[in-house]
Design a protein around this motif. Structure first.
Motif, PDB file in Angstrom:
ATOM      1  N   SER A  20      11.767  13.982  32.896  1.00  0.00           N
ATOM      2  CA  SER A  20      11.587  13.176  34.095  1.00  0.00           C
ATOM      3  C   SER A  20      10.234  13.392  34.752  1.00  0.00           C
ATOM      4  O   SER A  20       9.757  12.520  35.498  1.00  0.00           O
ATOM      5  N   GLU A  21       9.583  14.538  34.514  1.00  0.00           N
ATOM      6  CA  GLU A  21       8.275  14.794  35.104  1.00  0.00           C
ATOM      7  C   GLU A  21       7.139  14.246  34.254  1.00  0.00           C
ATOM      8  O   GLU A  21       5.970  14.410  34.592  1.00  0.00           O
ATOM      9  N   LEU A  22       7.476  13.603  33.159  1.00  0.00           N
ATOM     10  CA  LEU A  22       6.505  12.928  32.289  1.00  0.00           C
ATOM     11  C   LEU A  22       5.442  13.890  31.758  1.00  0.00           C
ATOM     12  O   LEU A  22       4.245  13.604  31.797  1.00  0.00           O
ATOM     13  N   CYS A  23       5.907  15.024  31.262  1.00  0.00           N
ATOM     14  CA  CYS A  23       5.013  15.982  30.610  1.00  0.00           C
ATOM     15  C   CYS A  23       4.943  15.735  29.102  1.00  0.00           C
ATOM     16  O   CYS A  23       3.896  15.961  28.500  1.00  0.00           O
ATOM     17  N   GLU A  24       6.053  15.305  28.521  1.00  0.00           N
ATOM     18  CA  GLU A  24       6.057  14.972  27.087  1.00  0.00           C
ATOM     19  C   GLU A  24       6.139  13.464  26.948  1.00  0.00           C
ATOM     20  O   GLU A  24       7.225  12.887  26.985  1.00  0.00           O
ATOM     21  N   VAL A  25       4.985  12.850  26.800  1.00  0.00           N
ATOM     22  CA  VAL A  25       4.874  11.393  26.757  1.00  0.00           C
ATOM     23  C   VAL A  25       4.115  11.008  25.495  1.00  0.00           C
ATOM     24  O   VAL A  25       3.060  11.575  25.197  1.00  0.00           O
ATOM     25  N   TYR A  26       4.639  10.025  24.753  1.00  0.00           N
ATOM     26  CA  TYR A  26       4.044   9.643  23.475  1.00  0.00           C
ATOM     27  C   TYR A  26       3.892   8.127  23.402  1.00  0.00           C
ATOM     28  O   TYR A  26       4.715   7.367  23.915  1.00  0.00           O
ATOM     29  N   SER A  27       2.845   7.699  22.721  1.00  0.00           N
ATOM     30  CA  SER A  27       2.628   6.280  22.517  1.00  0.00           C
ATOM     31  C   SER A  27       1.557   6.079  21.448  1.00  0.00           C
ATOM     32  O   SER A  27       1.071   7.047  20.854  1.00  0.00           O
ATOM     33  N   PHE A  28       1.202   4.816  21.241  1.00  0.00           N
ATOM     34  CA  PHE A  28       0.054   4.469  20.417  1.00  0.00           C
ATOM     35  C   PHE A  28      -1.013   3.916  21.345  1.00  0.00           C
ATOM     36  O   PHE A  28      -0.764   2.961  22.095  1.00  0.00           O
ATOM     37  N   GLY A  29      -2.177   4.534  21.318  1.00  0.00           N
ATOM     38  CA  GLY A  29      -3.261   4.119  22.180  1.00  0.00           C
ATOM     39  C   GLY A  29      -4.582   4.604  21.636  1.00  0.00           C
ATOM     40  O   GLY A  29      -4.656   5.202  20.559  1.00  0.00           O
ATOM     41  N   ARG A  30      -5.626   4.399  22.426  1.00  0.00           N
ATOM     42  CA  ARG A  30      -6.959   4.781  21.983  1.00  0.00           C
ATOM     43  C   ARG A  30      -7.112   6.299  21.995  1.00  0.00           C
ATOM     44  O   ARG A  30      -6.532   7.006  22.818  1.00  0.00           O
ATOM     45  N   LYS A  31      -7.916   6.803  21.077  1.00  0.00           N
ATOM     46  CA  LYS A  31      -8.183   8.234  20.988  1.00  0.00           C
ATOM     47  C   LYS A  31      -9.476   8.617  21.684  1.00  0.00           C
ATOM     48  O   LYS A  31      -9.660   9.784  22.057  1.00  0.00           O
ATOM     49  N   LYS A  32     -10.379   7.658  21.832  1.00  0.00           N
ATOM     50  CA  LYS A  32     -11.659   7.926  22.476  1.00  0.00           C
ATOM     51  C   LYS A  32     -11.860   6.946  23.616  1.00  0.00           C
ATOM     52  O   LYS A  32     -11.582   5.752  23.476  1.00  0.00           O
ATOM     53  N   ALA A  33     -12.385   7.458  24.732  1.00  0.00           N
ATOM     54  CA  ALA A  33     -12.508   6.638  25.933  1.00  0.00           C
ATOM     55  C   ALA A  33     -13.391   5.429  25.717  1.00  0.00           C
ATOM     56  O   ALA A  33     -13.145   4.363  26.289  1.00  0.00           O
ATOM     57  N   ASN A  34     -14.419   5.567  24.893  1.00  0.00           N
ATOM     58  CA  ASN A  34     -15.402   4.490  24.748  1.00  0.00           C
ATOM     59  C   ASN A  34     -15.158   3.609  23.533  1.00  0.00           C
ATOM     60  O   ASN A  34     -16.018   2.808  23.175  1.00  0.00           O
ATOM     61  N   ASN A  35     -13.981   3.753  22.921  1.00  0.00           N
ATOM     62  CA  ASN A  35     -13.721   2.964  21.712  1.00  0.00           C
ATOM     63  C   ASN A  35     -12.257   2.535  21.658  1.00  0.00           C
ATOM     64  O   ASN A  35     -11.408   3.253  21.127  1.00  0.00           O
ATOM     65  N   PRO A  36     -11.937   1.353  22.194  1.00  0.00           N
ATOM     66  CA  PRO A  36     -10.545   0.899  22.183  1.00  0.00           C
ATOM     67  C   PRO A  36     -10.033   0.537  20.796  1.00  0.00           C
ATOM     68  O   PRO A  36      -8.838   0.311  20.614  1.00  0.00           O
ATOM     69  N   PHE A  37     -10.926   0.483  19.803  1.00  0.00           N
ATOM     70  CA  PHE A  37     -10.514   0.111  18.456  1.00  0.00           C
ATOM     71  C   PHE A  37     -10.202   1.331  17.579  1.00  0.00           C
ATOM     72  O   PHE A  37      -9.793   1.180  16.437  1.00  0.00           O
ATOM     73  N   ASP A  38     -10.421   2.524  18.109  1.00  0.00           N
ATOM     74  CA  ASP A  38     -10.067   3.759  17.406  1.00  0.00           C
ATOM     75  C   ASP A  38      -8.810   4.312  18.054  1.00  0.00           C
ATOM     76  O   ASP A  38      -8.870   5.049  19.028  1.00  0.00           O
ATOM     77  N   GLY A  39      -7.665   3.904  17.526  1.00  0.00           N
ATOM     78  CA  GLY A  39      -6.400   4.288  18.145  1.00  0.00           C
ATOM     79  C   GLY A  39      -5.414   4.826  17.146  1.00  0.00           C
ATOM     80  O   GLY A  39      -5.612   4.765  15.930  1.00  0.00           O
ATOM     81  N   GLY A  40      -4.322   5.335  17.670  1.00  0.00           N
ATOM     82  CA  GLY A  40      -3.271   5.873  16.824  1.00  0.00           C
ATOM     83  C   GLY A  40      -2.201   6.537  17.661  1.00  0.00           C
ATOM     84  O   GLY A  40      -2.097   6.315  18.879  1.00  0.00           O
ATOM     85  N   LEU A  41      -1.397   7.349  17.023  1.00  0.00           N
ATOM     86  CA  LEU A  41      -0.325   8.069  17.690  1.00  0.00           C
ATOM     87  C   LEU A  41      -0.913   9.186  18.537  1.00  0.00           C
ATOM     88  O   LEU A  41      -1.680  10.013  18.047  1.00  0.00           O
ATOM     89  N   VAL A  42      -0.557   9.223  19.820  1.00  0.00           N
ATOM     90  CA  VAL A  42      -1.103  10.231  20.720  1.00  0.00           C
ATOM     91  C   VAL A  42      -0.009  10.768  21.638  1.00  0.00           C
ATOM     92  O   VAL A  42       0.952  10.068  21.955  1.00  0.00           O
ATOM     93  N   ARG A  43      -0.190  12.024  22.027  1.00  0.00           N
ATOM     94  CA  ARG A  43       0.574  12.565  23.147  1.00  0.00           C
ATOM     95  C   ARG A  43      -0.287  12.374  24.381  1.00  0.00           C
ATOM     96  O   ARG A  43      -1.422  12.853  24.439  1.00  0.00           O
TER      97      ARG A  43
END
Length: 206
Positions: free
Chosen positions: A39-62
């Motif tokens: 409930s405190e959202l400490c273990e959160v998972y999704s697929f998103g960008r890995k680098k702040a300046n590159n939205p096309f470099d993404g994958g599975l992230v915590r």
């Protein structure tokens, strides 16, 4: 007799140009979906960008929702009560995927597939809501009456099995004494929002 636990679906609007582009097509303000196991959202998972300046470099992230960008995002938090065995099945699936994290890629083409309602299949590739829907589906929970590859973040907000417990600035939901030792995540330009959001008290069921 069975026991129950909660999982959490988190929708966020990050305010990046990529998020605004998706919003242009979806007409929904919250265009990123994640799954959390506390409930405190400490273990959160999704697929998103890995680098702040590159939205096309993404994958599975915590995800670290306490990073400057996420911390100031708008969000909606949903609770879903599931059987303990289903919770463990989902948790173990995500952990297994994380052990092979480098194998997974962000399915950018899959977003285009939503627009045309076609399945653009790529091995080990997901986008955010596709991933969340797949994790739920693998535990036998079909919360949205669509194939997983067509599920959007907005679909979760319309799901009767999910109970909205909070909507507003993310910093209004996170505990003020959140742990400092959390996994690193991309830091994006924050979305400035004043005030706290509205809480919805949900009583226990079952």
């Amino acid at each position: 007799m069975y026991t129950e636990q909660d999982i959490w679906i988190v929708l966020t609007g990050t305010g990046t140009w990529f998020s605004r582009m998706i919003q242009y097509f979806t007409k929904a303000p919250l265009n990123h979906a994640s799954i959390a196991f506390d409930s405190e959202l400490c273990e959160v998972y999704s697929f998103g960008r890995k680098k702040a300046n590159n939205p096309f470099d993404g994958g599975l992230v915590r995800e670290n929702l306490r990073s400057p960008f996420f911390y100031n995002s708008e969000c909606a938090v949903y609770r879903c009560r599931v059987r303990t065995e289903d919770y463990e099945r989902m948790y173990n699936l995500v952990k297994e995927m994380m052990r092979n994290q480098d194998r997974y890629k962000y399915n950018l083409l899959g977003l285009l597939g939503i627009l045309f309602r076609i399945h653009i299949d790529r091995d080990y590739a997901f986008f955010c809501s596709h991933f969340v829907a797949t994790v739920l589906d693998r535990a036998g929970l079909r919360l949205v009456n669509k194939p997983c590859h067509l599920v959007t973040p907005e679909d979760f907000s319309n799901c009767p099995q999910l109970h909205e417990v909070y909507r507003g600035p993310l910093h209004g939901y996170l505990p003020p004494d959140s742990p400092a030792s959390l996994p690193s995540s991309p830091a994006f330009a924050p979305v400035t929002t004043e005030g706290r959001g509205k809480f919805f008290r949900i009583g226990k069921t079952g």
